[in-house]
Each structure stands twice: as C-alpha cells, then as structure tokens.
Enzyme design. Structure first.
Site, PDB file in Angstrom:
ATOM      1  N   HIS A  72       0.906  -1.245  -0.030  1.00  8.23           N
ATOM      2  CA  HIS A  72      -0.031   0.110   0.067  1.00  8.23           C
ATOM      3  C   HIS A  72       0.985   1.146   0.020  1.00  8.23           C
ATOM      4  CE1 HIS A  72      -4.074  -1.627   1.344  1.00  8.23           C
ATOM      5  NE2 HIS A  72      -3.432  -2.361   0.704  1.00  8.23           N
ATOM      6  N   TYR A 200      -9.078   5.425   7.566  1.00  8.81           N
ATOM      7  CA  TYR A 200      -9.424   5.768   9.087  1.00  8.81           C
ATOM      8  C   TYR A 200     -10.461   6.973   8.996  1.00  8.81           C
ATOM      9  CZ  TYR A 200      -4.904   3.291   9.973  1.00  8.81           C
ATOM     10  OH  TYR A 200      -4.020   2.383  10.171  1.00  8.81           O
ATOM     11  N   PRO A 292      -3.982   0.453  18.883  1.00  9.10           N
ATOM     12  CA  PRO A 292      -3.903  -0.137  17.747  1.00  9.10           C
ATOM     13  C   PRO A 292      -4.081   1.030  16.446  1.00  9.10           C
ATOM     14  CG  PRO A 292      -5.778  -1.048  18.439  1.00  9.10           C
ATOM     15  CD  PRO A 292      -5.123  -0.340  19.631  1.00  9.10           C
ATOM     16  N   LYS A 296       0.906   0.007  15.389  1.00  9.57           N
ATOM     17  CA  LYS A 296       2.347  -0.174  15.749  1.00  9.57           C
ATOM     18  C   LYS A 296       2.650  -1.275  16.668  1.00  9.57           C
ATOM     19  CE  LYS A 296       3.735   3.121  13.161  1.00  9.57           C
ATOM     20  NZ  LYS A 296       4.215   2.912  12.166  1.00  9.57           N
ATOM     21  N   TYR A 384       4.230   6.726  10.169  1.00  9.84           N
ATOM     22  CA  TYR A 384       3.036   5.417   9.853  1.00  9.84           C
ATOM     23  C   TYR A 384       3.867   4.396   9.051  1.00  9.84           C
ATOM     24  CZ  TYR A 384      -1.302   3.147   8.522  1.00  9.84           C
ATOM     25  OH  TYR A 384      -2.133   2.041   8.435  1.00  9.84           O
TER      26      TYR A 384
HETATM   27  P1  FAS Z   1       1.708 -11.424  22.132  1.00  6.44           P
HETATM   28  O1  FAS Z   1       0.986 -11.366  23.202  1.00  6.44           O
HETATM   29  O2  FAS Z   1       1.334 -11.593  20.594  1.00  6.44           O
HETATM   30  O3  FAS Z   1       2.573 -12.922  22.526  1.00  6.44           O
HETATM   31  C1  FAS Z   1       2.978 -13.248  23.806  1.00  6.44           C
HETATM   32  C2  FAS Z   1       2.989 -14.773  23.823  1.00  6.44           C
HETATM   33  O4  FAS Z   1       3.274 -15.161  25.244  1.00  6.44           O
HETATM   34  C3  FAS Z   1       1.481 -15.527  23.770  1.00  6.44           C
HETATM   35  O5  FAS Z   1       1.475 -16.466  22.760  1.00  6.44           O
HETATM   36  C4  FAS Z   1       1.051 -15.691  25.216  1.00  6.44           C
HETATM   37  O6  FAS Z   1       0.313 -16.937  24.870  1.00  6.44           O
HETATM   38  C5  FAS Z   1       2.372 -16.164  25.763  1.00  6.44           C
HETATM   39  N1  FAS Z   1       2.417 -16.113  27.106  1.00  6.44           N
HETATM   40  C6  FAS Z   1       1.919 -15.320  28.052  1.00  6.44           C
HETATM   41  N2  FAS Z   1       1.993 -15.644  29.258  1.00  6.44           N
HETATM   42  C7  FAS Z   1       2.919 -16.695  29.473  1.00  6.44           C
HETATM   43  C8  FAS Z   1       3.270 -17.649  30.232  1.00  6.44           C
HETATM   44  N3  FAS Z   1       3.354 -17.459  31.591  1.00  6.44           N
HETATM   45  N4  FAS Z   1       4.220 -18.913  29.691  1.00  6.44           N
HETATM   46  C9  FAS Z   1       4.578 -18.737  28.589  1.00  6.44           C
HETATM   47  N5  FAS Z   1       3.741 -18.010  27.422  1.00  6.44           N
HETATM   48  C10 FAS Z   1       3.201 -17.189  27.845  1.00  6.44           C
HETATM   49  N6  FAS Z   1      -1.415  -4.491  17.029  1.00  6.44           N
HETATM   50  C11 FAS Z   1      -1.468  -3.810  15.643  1.00  6.44           C
HETATM   51  O7  FAS Z   1      -0.326  -3.076  15.307  1.00  6.44           O
HETATM   52  N7  FAS Z   1      -2.789  -3.436  15.162  1.00  6.44           N
HETATM   53  C12 FAS Z   1      -3.813  -4.236  15.519  1.00  6.44           C
HETATM   54  O8  FAS Z   1      -4.817  -4.059  15.168  1.00  6.44           O
HETATM   55  C13 FAS Z   1      -3.861  -5.083  16.919  1.00  6.44           C
HETATM   56  N8  FAS Z   1      -4.897  -5.577  17.470  1.00  6.44           N
HETATM   57  C14 FAS Z   1      -4.874  -6.373  18.448  1.00  6.44           C
HETATM   58  C15 FAS Z   1      -5.694  -6.839  19.237  1.00  6.44           C
HETATM   59  C16 FAS Z   1      -5.657  -7.649  20.535  1.00  6.44           C
HETATM   60  C17 FAS Z   1      -6.710  -8.157  21.290  1.00  6.44           C
HETATM   61  C18 FAS Z   1      -4.478  -7.569  21.140  1.00  6.44           C
HETATM   62  C19 FAS Z   1      -4.148  -8.361  22.503  1.00  6.44           C
HETATM   63  C20 FAS Z   1      -3.478  -6.960  20.472  1.00  6.44           C
HETATM   64  C21 FAS Z   1      -3.432  -6.206  19.293  1.00  6.44           C
HETATM   65  N9  FAS Z   1      -2.503  -5.763  18.613  1.00  6.44           N
HETATM   66  C22 FAS Z   1      -2.699  -4.977  17.372  1.00  6.44           C
HETATM   67  C23 FAS Z   1      -1.018  -5.714  19.278  1.00  6.44           C
HETATM   68  C24 FAS Z   1      -0.431  -7.047  18.962  1.00  6.44           C
HETATM   69  O9  FAS Z   1      -0.371  -7.358  17.585  1.00  6.44           O
HETATM   70  C25 FAS Z   1       0.858  -7.088  19.631  1.00  6.44           C
HETATM   71  O10 FAS Z   1       1.521  -5.763  19.528  1.00  6.44           O
HETATM   72  C26 FAS Z   1       1.767  -8.333  19.134  1.00  6.44           C
HETATM   73  O11 FAS Z   1       0.938  -9.384  19.373  1.00  6.44           O
HETATM   74  C27 FAS Z   1       3.103  -8.369  20.191  1.00  6.44           C
HETATM   75  O12 FAS Z   1       3.537  -9.410  19.838  1.00  6.44           O
HETATM   76  P2  FAS Z   1       4.233 -10.017  21.111  1.00  6.44           P
HETATM   77  O13 FAS Z   1       5.078  -9.165  21.916  1.00  6.44           O
HETATM   78  O14 FAS Z   1       5.026 -11.344  20.659  1.00  6.44           O
HETATM   79  O15 FAS Z   1       3.129 -10.447  22.137  1.00  6.44           O
HETATM   80  C1  PHB Z   2      -5.733  -4.389  10.814  1.00  8.77           C
HETATM   81  O1  PHB Z   2      -5.782  -4.357   9.658  1.00  8.77           O
HETATM   82  O2  PHB Z   2      -6.086  -5.046  11.802  1.00  8.77           O
HETATM   83  C2  PHB Z   2      -5.260  -2.790  11.307  1.00  8.77           C
HETATM   84  C3  PHB Z   2      -4.755  -2.049  10.482  1.00  8.77           C
HETATM   85  C4  PHB Z   2      -4.434  -1.039  10.735  1.00  8.77           C
HETATM   86  C5  PHB Z   2      -4.490  -0.480  12.200  1.00  8.77           C
HETATM   87  C6  PHB Z   2      -4.820  -1.396  13.199  1.00  8.77           C
HETATM   88  C7  PHB Z   2      -5.424  -2.597  12.681  1.00  8.77           C
HETATM   89  O3  PHB Z   2      -4.106   0.921  12.455  1.00  8.77           O
END
Ligand code: FAS
Ligand code: PHB
Length: 389
Positions: A72, A200, A292, A296, A384
C-alpha cells in the site's frame, strides 16, 4: 535442559527472536503457554512497516509475505464527509505492507519447524530465577512434568499479561499508562474491502477503520465502549454503525456479510521502563502497549527484536556487552516516539464524550490542519511507514 537464550512467549516477538538467533548459530528454547493452534488462530495486527518487512526477509520468513502481502502506497482519512489520501510513497518514498499478524505467526512457526527450532507449547507455571547472576534459569511444568531450563539470558516475550515484567522488582521498574475511555469492536468478513487502501474515519459518533487481509477478506473496526458485551452486537448492528461513520459514497460501496470473527479490544498506552533487569530482557507487548490506531503494536515488537538480537549476536560473537548494556535505552527511544504517534493518532480520530467544547474544536482544527498541510501529512506519513531503527 540448557540453552543459550530462553524465550518466554511464542508470539511474533518470541518466534522472530528465536528464528534470527538460530540463523546466527545461537541456541534458543521457546516456552509458550497456549497451544500452537491457539497462537496461530489469533486475529490481530494487519499492517507491516518497512523495517518489519526487511527484518522478516532477513529472518528467511518473507517469501509468502512478498507473494501474498498487499503493498500500500497510501491510506485515507475520512473527515467532514470527505476522503483525504495520505500519499505515503510521495511523502516518504516508502510503503507499508498489508499482511496479517496471523500470517506472520504462521510463517514463523513454519520456519521454526523447518530449522528444527525448539518451541514447547502448553507450558505452565513458568518462573524465572537468578536474574542478577550470570546463570539464570527458568522452572516450568510441561506434559505433567517439572522442568528446569538453564540459560545465559532470558527474553521476556510473553505479552502484556505474562510473568516476565512482573519478575522485575517493582522498585526497579517505572510504569507509565493511559487507559482510553473506549475500545475497538473488530469484525472479519469474507467480503471485498470497501476501498483499495485503508480508511481511518473520524466521526462525531466515533472512530471507524476499514482494513483488509486480501481482496476477499475485510477487517473493520468501530470505536465502542471498553466494556462492550459482544453478545449485544449482531452483524446487522455492526454494519449499520459502521456505515453511519463513513462518508456517504464509501458507505454506499460497503459490501456486508456474516462476520467470521468478532471481538472487542480495550485501548491503552503503556510503557515499562526498564526493558532489562540483569539477564532478563523484555520485548514486545511484555514491555509496552500502544492503541492499535497507528498500527504499531506488532511493528514495535519487531524493532525490539532487531535491537535485542543484534545485541545478543554481538555478545556471543565477541563477548562485547555494549549492545546488551544499551538495549533498554536504545529500544525505549523508539518505543516512546511510537507511543507518541499512536497516542496522537488515537486522540485525533476518536470521539471523547467528556471533551470540553474547546477540546472538541481543537480536535477538529487538528484534522483540518492535517488534511490541508503537506508538512503535517509528511509528519504523519513518516511515522506511519515507521521511524528508522
Ligand atoms: P503477544 O501477546 O502476541 O505474544 C505473547 C505470547 O506469550 C502469547 O502467545 C502468550 O500466550 C504467551 N504467554 C503469555 N504468558 C505466558 C506464560 N506465562 N508462559 C508462556 N507463554 C506465555 N497491533 C496492531 O498493530 N494492530 C492491531 O489491530 C492490533 N490488534 C490487537 C488486538 C488484541 C486483542 C491484542 C491483544 C493486541 C493487538 N495488537 C494489534 C497488538 C499485537 O499485535 C501485539 O503488538 C503483538 O501481538 C505483540 O507481539 P508479542 O510481543 O509477541 O506479544
Ligand atoms: C488491521 O488490519 O487489523 C489494522 C490495520 C491498521 C490499524 C489497526 C489494525 O491501525
């Protein structure tokens, strides 16, 4: 059990660190609390910065991303009923890649399989020990047995709710947090995206985001109460509210269909200073959370892993500890700038019912200025696509 770097958490941060260190000849073991199916089934981020794309390619997990990911060159901001395109390529010379975190995680798991990476799932009762010594270790239960994992370093990649950050004594960490008075209700639907690029939308009734995963898989979000009960949201209600928040022409093009995933995520900004305690290093959501809006979360996890892997490879290669000693400051510098951008974009586009009339005028004026000023759009664009590592 013994390894060089013990990694707690098999999400994108933990898997990427394991992959990069393995390629550098450094042994790791990943301990993941959930099943592999559960981790691979998570629907989360959707946009990859340039730096993340490059890092995944260097980690030999960029092939499917480059084949299936959508490049994009811009996105739009819907404001006052019109659409204002932020031309990332013209303003910065760089693009973003639309490729879901779900796919990134699957690619990382496939690469770990190919290289014989050690990832233990369904691990319980992970606890870290002797962090201030040069021989830390982890205890945990797996398949009904108690285990001890001796290592040189521990990477806390266990997300916001994991045990790593809590293992740092409270007096050794400073925490900063802002909880927003709303959440995001997200829907995934097997429909054509409403536009070729992300939109957005700022609207007096609330924010909306039109995103996608591929030409037949759309991802939509609407601002909602942070304590929203998902059972109160039929698909029809979601589509109706989404349409209300989009410009008329765009809403008219919206293809609706049954949701195949629907979830509410709360929004917060959070940073833990420090990201290092003795032989424990925090990375990704274990250390920081961004709303989100700026896309980032995943990308900030990637830059942490860039810094941490570089530091560990230096230490194992030459015994030079300057990288690991400087990791926290180096990572936090980019973390705070990214937190700022995510907070700014969230403050700009969401409705804050408790804002005073003056604050509401400031928000409208900020959007007016942004959509009329090349300088303002350039500042938005360079954040961005991702600030330099
Ligand atoms: P993660 O949370 O992905 O991974 C951590 C891992 O550690 C998990 O698999 C968990 O099961 C494991 N863990 C936890 N406790 C443990 C323990 N005691 N023992 C062993 N393992 C354990 N980011 C965006 O950029 N755009 C979005 O739209 C977006 N939507 C999101 C929606 C939700 C519901 C959430 C929670 C996050 C969202 N994020 C979004 C942010 C997300 O993408 C995170 O930034 C990303 O998953 C970060 O990756 P990790 O740091 O690996 O953490
Ligand atoms: C998504 O596609 O999940 C998404 C894209 C842009 C954002 C947040 C989430 O800023």
């Amino acid at each position: 059990m013994k390894t060089c770097v013990a990694i707690i958490g098999g999400g994108p941060a933990g898997l990427l660190l394991s992959q990069i260190l393995h390629i550098a000849g450094i042994d790791t073991v990943v301990l993941e609390r959930r099943s592999r199916d559960h981790v691979e089934g998570r629907i989360r981020a959707g946009v990859l910065e340039n730096g993340t794309q490059s890092l995944l390619r260097r980690a030999s997990v960029g092939e499917r991303m480059d084949r299936e990911g959508l490049i994009h060159g811009g996105f739009s901001i819907a404001h006052r009923g019109g659409m204002h395109r932020i031309d990332l390529m013209t303003l910065t010379g760089r693009n973003v890649m639309v490729y879901g975190q779900t796919e990134v995680t699957r690619d990382l798991y496939a690469a770990r399989d190919t290289m014989g990476g050690v990832v233990l799932h369904d691990v319980e009762d992970v606890a870290v020990h002797d962090l201030r010594s040069d021989k830390p270790h982890i205890t945990f239960n797996h398949a009904g047995e108690a285990h001890r994992l001796d290592c040189d370093f521990i990477a806390g990649c266990d997300g916001f709710h994991g045990p790593s950050r809590q293992s740092i004594p409270r007096e050794s960490r400073r925490e900063f947090e802002r909880v927003y008075p709303f959440g995001w209700l997200g829907v995934l639907s097997e429909t054509a995206p409403v536009d070729d690029e992300l939109v957005y939308a700022g609207h007096e009734n609330g924010f909306a985001l039109c995103s996608m995963r591929n030409p037949r898989l759309s991802r939509y979000y609407i601002q909602c109460r942070s304590d929203e009960n998902i059972a109160d949201w039929s698909d029809d209600r979601f589509w109706t509210v989404l349409r209300e928040r989009l410009p008329v022409d765009l809403a008219a093009r919206l293809e609706t269909g049954p949701s195949i995933e629907k979830s509410v995520a709360p929004l917060r900004s959070y940073v833990c200073e420090t990201m290092r305690y003795g032989r424990l290093f925090l990375a990704g959501d274990a250390a920081h959370i961004v709303p989100p809006t700026g896309a980032k979360g995943l990308n900030l996890a990637a830059s942490d892993i860039h810094y941490l892997s570089e530091a560990l490879i230096q230490w194992y290669g030459s015994g030079n500890s300057s990288g690991i000693d400087g990791y926290a400051d180096r990572a936090l510098s980019r973390v705070w700038k990214t937190e700022r951008f995510s907070w700014w974009m969230t403050s700009l586009l969401h409705s804050f019912p408790k804002n005073s009339p003056f604050e509401q005028r400031m928000q409208t004026a900020e959007l007016d200025y942004l959509t009329e000023s090349q300088a303002a759009m350039t500042a938005l664009a360079e954040n961005y696509v991702g600030l330099p590592y």
